[in-house]
Scaffold this motif. Structure first.
Motif, PDB file in Angstrom:
ATOM      1  N   SER A   7       0.845  -1.182   0.000  1.00 44.91           N
ATOM      2  CA  SER A   7       0.000   0.000   0.000  1.00 44.91           C
ATOM      3  C   SER A   7       0.884   1.235   0.000  1.00 44.91           C
ATOM      4  N   GLY A   8       0.294   2.385  -0.280  1.00 41.57           N
ATOM      5  CA  GLY A   8       1.014   3.647  -0.219  1.00 41.57           C
ATOM      6  C   GLY A   8       1.378   4.248  -1.556  1.00 41.57           C
ATOM      7  N   GLY A   9       1.106   3.542  -2.646  1.00 37.44           N
ATOM      8  CA  GLY A   9       1.408   4.085  -3.955  1.00 37.44           C
ATOM      9  C   GLY A   9       0.486   5.237  -4.306  1.00 37.44           C
ATOM     10  N   GLY A  10       0.853   5.956  -5.359  1.00 40.77           N
ATOM     11  CA  GLY A  10       0.050   7.078  -5.791  1.00 40.77           C
ATOM     12  C   GLY A  10       0.781   7.928  -6.796  1.00 40.77           C
ATOM     13  N   LEU A  11       0.238   9.109  -7.040  1.00 45.70           N
ATOM     14  CA  LEU A  11       0.807  10.073  -7.978  1.00 45.70           C
ATOM     15  C   LEU A  11       1.546  11.154  -7.210  1.00 45.70           C
ATOM     16  N   VAL A  12       2.777  11.416  -7.613  1.00 40.90           N
ATOM     17  CA  VAL A  12       3.595  12.427  -6.952  1.00 40.90           C
ATOM     18  C   VAL A  12       4.434  13.148  -7.997  1.00 40.90           C
ATOM     19  N   GLN A  13       4.717  14.418  -7.762  1.00 41.23           N
ATOM     20  CA  GLN A  13       5.563  15.183  -8.664  1.00 41.23           C
ATOM     21  C   GLN A  13       7.030  14.838  -8.459  1.00 41.23           C
ATOM     22  N   ALA A  14       7.815  15.006  -9.514  1.00 38.71           N
ATOM     23  CA  ALA A  14       9.250  14.778  -9.414  1.00 38.71           C
ATOM     24  C   ALA A  14       9.842  15.599  -8.271  1.00 38.71           C
ATOM     25  N   GLY A  15      10.720  14.961  -7.516  1.00 41.74           N
ATOM     26  CA  GLY A  15      11.312  15.595  -6.352  1.00 41.74           C
ATOM     27  C   GLY A  15      10.562  15.328  -5.062  1.00 41.74           C
ATOM     28  N   THR A  89      11.708   8.267 -13.774  1.00 41.09           N
ATOM     29  CA  THR A  89      12.153   6.904 -14.021  1.00 41.09           C
ATOM     30  C   THR A  89      11.814   5.947 -12.878  1.00 41.09           C
ATOM     31  N   ASP A  90      11.321   6.470 -11.761  1.00 42.31           N
ATOM     32  CA  ASP A  90      10.857   5.629 -10.668  1.00 42.31           C
ATOM     33  C   ASP A  90       9.428   5.141 -10.887  1.00 42.31           C
ATOM     34  N   THR A  91       8.761   5.644 -11.905  1.00 39.55           N
ATOM     35  CA  THR A  91       7.390   5.235 -12.197  1.00 39.55           C
ATOM     36  C   THR A  91       7.344   3.744 -12.513  1.00 39.55           C
ATOM     37  N   ALA A  92       6.550   3.007 -11.751  1.00 41.14           N
ATOM     38  CA  ALA A  92       6.472   1.558 -11.907  1.00 41.14           C
ATOM     39  C   ALA A  92       5.446   1.010 -10.930  1.00 41.14           C
ATOM     40  N   ILE A  93       5.126  -0.268 -11.101  1.00 45.22           N
ATOM     41  CA  ILE A  93       4.400  -1.002 -10.079  1.00 45.22           C
ATOM     42  C   ILE A  93       5.442  -1.568  -9.123  1.00 45.22           C
ATOM     43  N   TYR A  94       5.263  -1.313  -7.844  1.00 46.85           N
ATOM     44  CA  TYR A  94       6.203  -1.766  -6.827  1.00 46.85           C
ATOM     45  C   TYR A  94       5.642  -2.975  -6.098  1.00 46.85           C
ATOM     46  N   TYR A  95       6.468  -4.011  -5.965  1.00 43.08           N
ATOM     47  CA  TYR A  95       6.083  -5.258  -5.328  1.00 43.08           C
ATOM     48  C   TYR A  95       6.968  -5.524  -4.116  1.00 43.08           C
ATOM     49  N   VAL A 122       5.291   9.056 -11.075  1.00 44.91           N
ATOM     50  CA  VAL A 122       6.004  10.299 -10.813  1.00 44.91           C
ATOM     51  C   VAL A 122       5.871  11.183 -12.042  1.00 44.91           C
ATOM     52  N   SER A 123       5.273  12.337 -11.879  1.00 45.83           N
ATOM     53  CA  SER A 123       5.060  13.263 -12.980  1.00 45.83           C
ATOM     54  C   SER A 123       6.167  14.305 -13.017  1.00 45.83           C
TER      55      SER A 123
END
Length: 124
Positions: A7-15, A89-95, A122-123
């Motif tokens: 849990s904890g994923g989402g949309l975040v701006q670069a930085g 470049t960190d944009t991904a599904i995290y397992y 990451v936008s």
């Protein structure tokens, strides 16, 4: 047998920062070496970070070293990945992943139990 749920994923701006959690249930948590992997669209699954069941051994991929921190709380059966200075470049599904071992290690592979994943975007 242990089950894992991220849990904890989402949309975040670069930085920006995100904190991912991996909760274990249905089995033991101690003596499970654990790790985080990620998979970007069109790419294979990539190692991110690992932590031994004692918590005293950690490994990080070069791409995240100095930005991400892995930790665990065996009493509460939870593992975290603190992600700072996020890049596109960190944009991904995290397992999250785990494997039982008599030895405390933080390997980059060989994990047998996996969660369902949580999306991190990451936008720019």
């Amino acid at each position: 047998q242990v089950q894992l749920a991220e849990s904890g994923g989402g949309l975040v701006q670069a930085g920006g920062s995100l904190r991912l959690s991996c909760a274990a249930s249905g089995g033991t948590f101690s003596r499970f070496n654990m790790a985080w992997f990620r998979q970007a669209p069109g790419k294979g699954r990539e190692f991110v970070a690992a932590i031994s069941w004692t918590g005293d051994s950690k490994n990080y991929a070069d791409s995240v070293k100095g930005r991400f921190t892995i930790a665990r709380d065996n009493a509460n059966k939870i593992m975290w990945l603190q992600m700072n200075s996020l890049k596109s470049t960190d944009t991904a599904i995290y397992y999250c992943a785990a494997v039982y071992s008599e030895l405390p290690k933080a390997p980059t592979g060989g994990y047998s139990t996996w969660g369902q994943g949580t999306q991190v975007t990451v936008s720019s």
